[in-house]
Design a protein around this motif. Structure first.
Motif: not given
Length: 105
Positions: A8-37
């Motif tokens: 259970i701990a491993v599954i919760v930790a992996l889900a948490s890592v995926l959620a956090a990395l999803g947030h990082v990825g989305y911010l990186a995408l927004l930052n890239s788009a903002a830089g191009k504008r």
């Protein structure tokens, strides 16, 4: 029973890592788009810079919780608490960012 708590701990930790990395990825995408504008993307870039601390903190906490799953049952319980909290914060932060910059219909 110890193996179940660890699983259970491993599954919760992996889900948490995926959620956090999803947030990082989305911010990186927004930052890239903002830089191009150029200058018109400056407000978005400023918002993204203000959100990096949350994204980095939730990612670090998630990875730390995943590391804790290598310990015994007491550390698994701590890992579940840390990963759960970090995952919730990362998911809410990602959702608020997506809602702010949602386009289309």
């Amino acid at each position: 029973m110890d193996w179940l708590v660890n699983l259970i701990a491993v599954i919760v930790a992996l889900a948490s890592v995926l959620a956090a990395l999803g947030h990082v990825g989305y911010l990186a995408l927004l930052n890239s788009a903002a830089g191009k504008r150029g200058a018109s993307g400056a407000p978005v870039g400023q918002y993204v810079r203000s959100r990096w601390a949350i994204a980095g903190g939730t990612t670090a906490a998630s990875l730390f919780a995943w590391l804790l799953t290598a310990g015994g049952t007491p550390l698994d319980i701590v890992a579940i608490l840390i990963a759960g909290g970090s995952g919730v914060v990362a998911t809410k932060a990602l959702q608020s960012t997506r809602d702010r910059y949602r386009t289309g219909g």
